[in-house]
Design a protein around this motif. Structure first.
Motif, PDB file in Angstrom:
ATOM      1  N   LYS A 149     -39.452  60.411 101.046  1.00 54.20           N
ATOM      2  CA  LYS A 149     -39.141  59.396 101.907  1.00 54.20           C
ATOM      3  C   LYS A 149     -40.275  59.243 102.859  1.00 54.20           C
ATOM      4  N   ILE A 170     -28.204  63.769 101.642  1.00 56.59           N
ATOM      5  CA  ILE A 170     -29.194  63.005 102.160  1.00 56.59           C
ATOM      6  C   ILE A 170     -28.711  61.855 103.136  1.00 56.59           C
ATOM      7  N   ALA A 171     -27.786  61.104 102.077  1.00 57.00           N
ATOM      8  CA  ALA A 171     -27.159  59.916 102.429  1.00 57.00           C
ATOM      9  C   ALA A 171     -26.178  60.230 103.896  1.00 57.00           C
ATOM     10  N   GLU A 193     -28.708  67.311  91.904  1.00 55.93           N
ATOM     11  CA  GLU A 193     -29.247  66.296  92.406  1.00 55.93           C
ATOM     12  C   GLU A 193     -28.195  65.308  93.078  1.00 55.93           C
ATOM     13  N   ALA A 194     -26.958  65.232  92.384  1.00 52.56           N
ATOM     14  CA  ALA A 194     -26.006  64.109  92.905  1.00 52.56           C
ATOM     15  C   ALA A 194     -25.503  64.893  94.290  1.00 52.56           C
ATOM     16  N   ILE A 250     -27.374  66.800  96.528  1.00 55.77           N
ATOM     17  CA  ILE A 250     -28.325  66.453  97.284  1.00 55.77           C
ATOM     18  C   ILE A 250     -28.222  65.079  97.728  1.00 55.77           C
ATOM     19  N   ASN A 251     -28.318  63.996  96.778  1.00 55.82           N
ATOM     20  CA  ASN A 251     -28.237  62.442  97.341  1.00 55.82           C
ATOM     21  C   ASN A 251     -26.948  62.365  98.163  1.00 55.82           C
ATOM     22  N   GLU A 252     -26.010  63.124  97.996  1.00 56.48           N
ATOM     23  CA  GLU A 252     -24.888  62.801  98.906  1.00 56.48           C
ATOM     24  C   GLU A 252     -25.270  63.394 100.481  1.00 56.48           C
ATOM     25  N   LYS A 264     -37.220  65.251  97.012  1.00 53.51           N
ATOM     26  CA  LYS A 264     -36.621  64.131  97.395  1.00 53.51           C
ATOM     27  C   LYS A 264     -37.026  63.546  98.846  1.00 53.51           C
TER      28      LYS A 264
END
Lengths: 95, 484
Positions: free
Chosen positions: B483, B430-431, B423-424, B426-428, B479
């Motif tokens: 959005k 996406i950001a 997840e970490a 993925i978040n990166e 995720k």
């Protein structure tokens, strides 16, 4: 069968035997007598008799699969008319 | 007019005995000329042949493998002809009472269908020497090392109808003799040689056309090419009003054609008669039964078992049973990893590909079956993903590590299945990809599936290939869809 000189010549050629005309006509007589004997044999009733593969009433012995021969090339090649590089040389064979 | 091709094959198989069929001279390949030609092989006066038990056993094993009748009695005959590489003036062979009677071989065609080809018989005979026609001052050189090497000549019925079937038959014979271990089957070294009888006839006609015999066709590929050429030649000849003559032709692989061999004047007058030096060979039932019990599992049985017991496809079963070494390798891999389908995929895919690239045989493989099986186990238990597995394979292939676990450890390829860590990442990603995220949200719903590939790629890259791709996919979709 009536044997003729051409038959004798052909048989001689197949066996790579050089024979003179004289010999050829003599062999016609000799071989004809043998064939007459064969004709006589052929008249025998052989129904139910198995063909004979060998006159001895025995069966083939088998040997174990082992290398028992040593290299005797030099000895064998001493009686060859021509050798080179370990090969026996013969008059050229063209395919 | 529509034509049908009729093909029969005579396959000569050199038997893998240590000594010759009638003498104790060695049969090893590649020795100094004439250093393995003894008095018996040379046909010197006063010698007597004694039959090699192993050659008999191998011939019988072949017979049993093709479900043939094994007659109680077989007899050796002399086939008389003159040629310098045949020093006795005759070849000892079996004309009337061969050691193996009628049998049958299963062949597999390209579409994995199975067909049967009947074997007319197989007989034992001795090989001739070799003539070297290079220039020895206008003479021919003769090497008699090969003279007396045991051959099994396997004669098929004219049951094949295309070049492909003939090649499949030859492969089936090759496979049987190598499974049995009665020959090394090396066609390049002449351990297996093939004469092809080819004729054509109008479709629907029962009588065979006149056949030509093509000599010395010495590879699977050449068999197909020689037949293809010969069939075209015969059809063209007949359609132009000509007639096929019964003759022996030679295949020339360089020109891709067959040529008539100069017909000898006295051709085919071999005057066969029983060899007085050899007694009839009598096989008792106990001996044959003993050989039958010792037969290994044969290719057709293996193929069958791979399909029924292991659930492999006909294609996989066929490829993996084609050679004994391949089948044994596959079975060992399967034994170690416990998954037949995965083992089949790896052995045929990555493993065979690597062998082909480097032109290696299975015996020469730098990676053994245990190593491959352990590697597959690590894929199955999710320790590594497919991509990492390929990297581990390559490392093992290049001897960078003793086993899969060692390579996985050294290279840090252990799959990340920890949801938090994924997840970490993925978040990166996406950001860092606002433009791609916007595109994703604007796209038609059915196109989003494809667009997610970009994000998966980025995450896999961030994890250096160690993230579990299924988890990445699932989490990314959740995720991104959040959005919308």
């Amino acid at each position: 069968m009536v044997l003729e000189q051409t038959h004798v010549r052909r048989a001689a050629h197949l066996a790579r035997l050089a024979i003179s005309d004289d010999q050829a006509s003599r062999f016609v007589d000799d071989l004809s007598q043998i064939l007459d004997m064969v004709d006589q044999l052929q008249r025998v009733d052989t129904d139910g008799v198995a063909p004979l593969a060998h006159p001895l009433d025995a069966t083939q012995r088998l040997r174990a699969d082992e290398v028992t021969e040593t290299n005797q090339r030099d000895a064998f090649q001493r009686c060859a008319p021509a050798v080179e590089d370990g090969l026996y040389l013969v008059p050229r064979v063209v395919e | 007019m529509q034509w049908e091709t009729v093909i029969g094959l005579e396959v000569h198989v050199q038997l893998a005995t240590k000594s010759k069929i009638f003498s104790g001279a060695s049969t090893a390949f590649g020795a100094e000329p004439n250093s393995q030609a003894c008095a018996v092989d040379l046909g010197l006066p006063g010698v007597l042949p004694v039959l090699n038990e192993q050659a008999v056993a191998m011939a019988v094993q072949f017979g049993l493998a093709v479900h043939a009748e094994i007659p109680d009695v077989s007899v050796f005959d002399r086939k008389n002809y003159f040629y310098p590489d045949l020093p006795k003036g005759y070849q000892t062979s079996q004309m009337y009472h061969p050691i193996v009677g009628p049998g049958e071989v299963e062949i597999t065609l390209d579409d994995d269908t199975i067909q049967r080809v009947r074997i007319h018989h197989a007989h034992l005979e001795e090989d001739a020497g070799k003539s070297l026609h290079e220039d020895f001052h206008g003479m021919t050189g003769i090497d008699l090392n090969r003279a007396g090497t045991p051959l099994l000549e396997i004669v098929s019925e004219p049951d094949m109808r295309s070049a492909k079937e003939a090649a499949a038959y030859l492969k089936a014979i090759h496979s049987i003799v190598t499974y049995l271990g009665i020959s090394d089957g090396n066609m390049a070294e002449g351990s297996m040689r093939c004469d092809v009888n080819v004729s054509v006839r109008p479709v629907g006609q029962e009588a065979f056309g006149t056949r030509a015999e093509i000599k010395n066709v010495n590879s699977f590929r050449f068999v197909e090419r020689a037949i293809a050429f010969e069939v075209d030649r015969q059809i063209e000849l007949i359609e132009d009003g000509g007639k096929v003559v019964q003759e022996t032709r030679l295949f020339d692989p360089e020109r891709d054609e067959t040529r008539s061999m100069r017909t000898k004047e006295e051709a085919n007058d071999y005057r066969y008669f029983p060899c007085p030096d050899l007694l009839p060979v009598v096989l008792d039932q106990a001996y044959v039964d003993h050989l039958r019990e010792a037969l290994p599992e044969l290719p057709a049985d293996k193929r069958e078992r791979f399909q029924t017991e292991l659930g492999l496809s006909a294609y996989d079963a066929n490829v993996l049973s084609a050679s004994r070494s391949m089948a044994e390798f596959f079975e060992e891999v399967k034994g170690v990893c416990g998954d037949a389908k995965q083992a089949a995929n790896w052995v045929q895919g990555e493993f065979s590909g690597a062998l082909n690239r480097e032109n290696l045989s299975i015996e020469q493989s730098p990676i053994n079956a245990r190593q491959l099986g352990e590697l597959i186990s690590r894929v199955i238990d999710d320790t590594i993903n497919g991509k990492a597995a390929k990297e581990v394979f390559q490392a093992l292939w290049n001897h960078q590590g003793k086993n899969a676990d060692e390579v996985i450890e050294a290279k840090g390829l252990k799959q990340v299945t920890d949801t938090g860590a994924i997840e970490a990442m993925i978040n990166e990603v996406i950001a860092d990809s606002p433009a791609q995220v916007a595109q994703y949200c604007d796209a038609e719903p059915e196109k989003r599936g494809k667009m997610i590939g970009y994000f998966v790629g980025q995450v896999m890259k961030a994890s250096r290939g160690t993230a579990n791709p299924q988890q990445v996919n699932k989490l990314l979709k959740e995720k991104l869809d959040a959005k919308l």
